[in-house]
Write a protein that holds these residues in place. Structure first.
Motif, PDB file in Angstrom:
ATOM      1  N   TYR A  74      34.337   0.792  -9.192  1.00  0.00           N
ATOM      2  CA  TYR A  74      33.798   1.750  -8.234  1.00  0.00           C
ATOM      3  C   TYR A  74      32.277   1.686  -8.223  1.00  0.00           C
ATOM      4  O   TYR A  74      31.643   1.624  -9.280  1.00  0.00           O
ATOM      5  CB  TYR A  74      34.273   3.152  -8.625  1.00  0.00           C
ATOM      6  CG  TYR A  74      33.770   4.261  -7.750  1.00  0.00           C
ATOM      7  CD1 TYR A  74      34.229   4.403  -6.448  1.00  0.00           C
ATOM      8  CD2 TYR A  74      32.841   5.172  -8.224  1.00  0.00           C
ATOM      9  CE1 TYR A  74      33.769   5.424  -5.641  1.00  0.00           C
ATOM     10  CE2 TYR A  74      32.383   6.203  -7.426  1.00  0.00           C
ATOM     11  CZ  TYR A  74      32.847   6.323  -6.125  1.00  0.00           C
ATOM     12  OH  TYR A  74      32.384   7.336  -5.322  1.00  0.00           O
TER      13      TYR A  74
ATOM     14  N   ALA B  99      41.261   5.908  -2.536  1.00  0.00           N
ATOM     15  CA  ALA B  99      41.042   7.327  -2.853  1.00  0.00           C
ATOM     16  C   ALA B  99      42.343   8.004  -3.272  1.00  0.00           C
ATOM     17  O   ALA B  99      42.327   8.922  -4.097  1.00  0.00           O
ATOM     18  CB  ALA B  99      40.415   8.051  -1.673  1.00  0.00           C
ATOM     19  N   GLN B 100      43.485   7.557  -2.739  1.00  0.00           N
ATOM     20  CA  GLN B 100      44.776   8.106  -3.164  1.00  0.00           C
ATOM     21  C   GLN B 100      45.039   7.787  -4.630  1.00  0.00           C
ATOM     22  O   GLN B 100      45.513   8.631  -5.384  1.00  0.00           O
ATOM     23  CB  GLN B 100      45.924   7.526  -2.318  1.00  0.00           C
ATOM     24  CG  GLN B 100      45.997   8.037  -0.913  1.00  0.00           C
ATOM     25  CD  GLN B 100      47.102   7.314  -0.159  1.00  0.00           C
ATOM     26  OE1 GLN B 100      47.074   6.092  -0.011  1.00  0.00           O
ATOM     27  NE2 GLN B 100      48.077   8.071   0.303  1.00  0.00           N
TER      28      GLN B 100
ATOM     29  N   TRP C  72      35.090   1.576  -3.366  1.00  0.00           N
ATOM     30  CA  TRP C  72      36.092   1.066  -4.305  1.00  0.00           C
ATOM     31  C   TRP C  72      36.185  -0.450  -4.147  1.00  0.00           C
ATOM     32  O   TRP C  72      36.536  -0.941  -3.083  1.00  0.00           O
ATOM     33  CB  TRP C  72      37.452   1.698  -4.020  1.00  0.00           C
ATOM     34  CG  TRP C  72      37.466   3.181  -4.197  1.00  0.00           C
ATOM     35  CD1 TRP C  72      37.190   4.126  -3.246  1.00  0.00           C
ATOM     36  CD2 TRP C  72      37.772   3.908  -5.391  1.00  0.00           C
ATOM     37  NE1 TRP C  72      37.305   5.384  -3.783  1.00  0.00           N
ATOM     38  CE2 TRP C  72      37.661   5.278  -5.099  1.00  0.00           C
ATOM     39  CE3 TRP C  72      38.133   3.523  -6.681  1.00  0.00           C
ATOM     40  CZ2 TRP C  72      37.892   6.273  -6.043  1.00  0.00           C
ATOM     41  CZ3 TRP C  72      38.365   4.507  -7.627  1.00  0.00           C
ATOM     42  CH2 TRP C  72      38.248   5.859  -7.300  1.00  0.00           C
TER      43      TRP C  72
ATOM     44  N   GLY D 201      42.724   7.083  -6.854  1.00  0.00           N
ATOM     45  CA  GLY D 201      41.754   7.883  -7.601  1.00  0.00           C
ATOM     46  C   GLY D 201      42.212   9.319  -7.755  1.00  0.00           C
ATOM     47  O   GLY D 201      42.083   9.918  -8.828  1.00  0.00           O
ATOM     48  N   PHE D 202      42.774   9.884  -6.695  1.00  0.00           N
ATOM     49  CA  PHE D 202      43.303  11.251  -6.743  1.00  0.00           C
ATOM     50  C   PHE D 202      44.451  11.349  -7.748  1.00  0.00           C
ATOM     51  O   PHE D 202      44.508  12.277  -8.554  1.00  0.00           O
ATOM     52  CB  PHE D 202      43.771  11.686  -5.348  1.00  0.00           C
ATOM     53  CG  PHE D 202      44.355  13.064  -5.318  1.00  0.00           C
ATOM     54  CD1 PHE D 202      43.537  14.174  -5.213  1.00  0.00           C
ATOM     55  CD2 PHE D 202      45.734  13.257  -5.399  1.00  0.00           C
ATOM     56  CE1 PHE D 202      44.069  15.458  -5.189  1.00  0.00           C
ATOM     57  CE2 PHE D 202      46.276  14.527  -5.388  1.00  0.00           C
ATOM     58  CZ  PHE D 202      45.439  15.627  -5.277  1.00  0.00           C
ATOM     59  N   ALA D 203      45.358  10.362  -7.723  1.00  0.00           N
ATOM     60  CA  ALA D 203      46.495  10.370  -8.654  1.00  0.00           C
ATOM     61  C   ALA D 203      46.020  10.275 -10.096  1.00  0.00           C
ATOM     62  O   ALA D 203      46.537  10.980 -10.975  1.00  0.00           O
ATOM     63  CB  ALA D 203      47.446   9.218  -8.326  1.00  0.00           C
TER      64      ALA D 203
ATOM     65  N   GLU E  83      44.865  13.077 -15.219  1.00  0.00           N
ATOM     66  CA  GLU E  83      43.894  13.522 -16.219  1.00  0.00           C
ATOM     67  C   GLU E  83      43.978  15.036 -16.421  1.00  0.00           C
ATOM     68  O   GLU E  83      43.968  15.527 -17.547  1.00  0.00           O
ATOM     69  CB  GLU E  83      42.485  13.107 -15.803  1.00  0.00           C
ATOM     70  CG  GLU E  83      41.470  13.282 -16.892  1.00  0.00           C
ATOM     71  CD  GLU E  83      40.198  12.504 -16.627  1.00  0.00           C
ATOM     72  OE1 GLU E  83      39.424  12.349 -17.587  1.00  0.00           O
ATOM     73  OE2 GLU E  83      39.960  12.049 -15.489  1.00  0.00           O
TER      74      GLU E  83
ATOM     75  N   SER F 101      30.640   8.602  -0.129  1.00  0.00           N
ATOM     76  CA  SER F 101      31.791   8.701  -1.036  1.00  0.00           C
ATOM     77  C   SER F 101      31.920   7.491  -1.949  1.00  0.00           C
ATOM     78  O   SER F 101      32.957   7.295  -2.569  1.00  0.00           O
ATOM     79  CB  SER F 101      33.086   8.886  -0.229  1.00  0.00           C
ATOM     80  OG  SER F 101      33.284   7.778   0.636  1.00  0.00           O
TER      81      SER F 101
ATOM     82  N   THR G  67      40.018   0.629 -12.212  1.00  0.00           N
ATOM     83  CA  THR G  67      39.276   0.799 -10.966  1.00  0.00           C
ATOM     84  C   THR G  67      37.887   0.206 -11.153  1.00  0.00           C
ATOM     85  O   THR G  67      37.335   0.222 -12.250  1.00  0.00           O
ATOM     86  CB  THR G  67      39.133   2.279 -10.552  1.00  0.00           C
ATOM     87  OG1 THR G  67      38.412   2.999 -11.561  1.00  0.00           O
ATOM     88  CG2 THR G  67      40.491   2.920 -10.312  1.00  0.00           C
TER      89      THR G  67
ATOM     90  N   HIS H 176      43.103  11.246 -11.237  1.00  0.00           N
ATOM     91  CA  HIS H 176      42.463  12.527 -11.561  1.00  0.00           C
ATOM     92  C   HIS H 176      43.526  13.589 -11.861  1.00  0.00           C
ATOM     93  O   HIS H 176      43.389  14.360 -12.807  1.00  0.00           O
ATOM     94  CB  HIS H 176      41.553  12.972 -10.413  1.00  0.00           C
ATOM     95  CG  HIS H 176      40.853  14.252 -10.669  1.00  0.00           C
ATOM     96  ND1 HIS H 176      39.852  14.379 -11.613  1.00  0.00           N
ATOM     97  CD2 HIS H 176      41.017  15.474 -10.128  1.00  0.00           C
ATOM     98  CE1 HIS H 176      39.430  15.629 -11.631  1.00  0.00           C
ATOM     99  NE2 HIS H 176      40.117  16.317 -10.739  1.00  0.00           N
ATOM    100  N   ALA H 177      44.593  13.621 -11.059  1.00  0.00           N
ATOM    101  CA  ALA H 177      45.676  14.582 -11.293  1.00  0.00           C
ATOM    102  C   ALA H 177      46.321  14.340 -12.662  1.00  0.00           C
ATOM    103  O   ALA H 177      46.603  15.298 -13.393  1.00  0.00           O
ATOM    104  CB  ALA H 177      46.723  14.486 -10.176  1.00  0.00           C
TER     105      ALA H 177
END
Length: 191
Positions: free
Chosen positions: A78, A164-165, A89, A167-169, A174, A86, A76, A171-172
């Motif tokens: 960013y 952001a999806q 990206w 990034g969310f994935a 992690e 926010s 990524t 983070h999950a």
């Protein structure tokens, strides 16, 4: 008190294991011939639009010493300083094969990414690399290139995934312990 004494050896072992993993992950490095960590981006990596007149070329990236067990990589780029509330990206790439150790200059151009790699949408609204282009007069923005070593071969998303999806994935993953290491390179740019 007894519970604390019982838990102490477990906590010490956990700390030692975590420190060992941190040392191993600390050897994981991301470098670029075009970008020096902490330095300013050149016009090659600046966006061409929104008043910016760069060449919008994704930099070559090289990585070394990935953590053992990495089954794929994700990248990524960013800008946390973008005045959006926010961030912004600039590039989202995932499902990079585990055998890969680099992306060539202008890898975002069609056909230059390793086979099976996915570029998803950026905040510019399209897949691919979108260079730096902060508002005039802002203090220089940071552009954080982060390479994730993942314990999974695929993110189960495609090129239409919103940044952001992804990034969310990441983070999950992690939180699940499936991010084996991260290597970063931070550049700056202002106008």
């Amino acid at each position: 008190m007894r519970r604390l004494l019982f838990a102490a050896p477990f906590l010490l072992a956990l700390c030692a294991l975590t420190a060992g993993q941190a040392r191993a992950a600390g050897d994981f490095r991301l470098t670029s011939p075009q970008i020096s960590d902490g330095a300013f981006l050149g016009q090659e990596q600046v966006f061409n639009g929104f008043g910016c007149t760069g060449k919008n070329v994704s930099p070559a990236l090289n990585w070394s010493n990935p953590p053992k067990g990495a089954k794929s990589f994700a990248l990524t780029v960013y800008d946390p300083d973008a005045p959006t509330g926010s961030g912004w990206w600039h590039w989202v790439v995932f499902d990079i094969p585990a055998a890969s150790r680099s992306l060539p200059l202008q890898a975002a151009a069609a056909g230059r990414l390793p086979r099976g790699t996915v570029e998803s949408l950026t905040d510019f609204g399209a897949p691919g690399y979108g260079g730096a282009c902060p508002p005039p007069g802002d203090k220089p923005h940071r552009y954080i290139f982060t390479l994730y070593a993942l314990a999974t071969p695929r993110l189960d998303m495609d090129a239409t995934a919103m940044p952001a999806q992804v990034g969310f994935a990441l983070h999950a993953l992690e939180l699940e312990g499936k991010v084996l290491g991260k290597a970063t390179l931070t550049a700056r740019y202002g106008r």
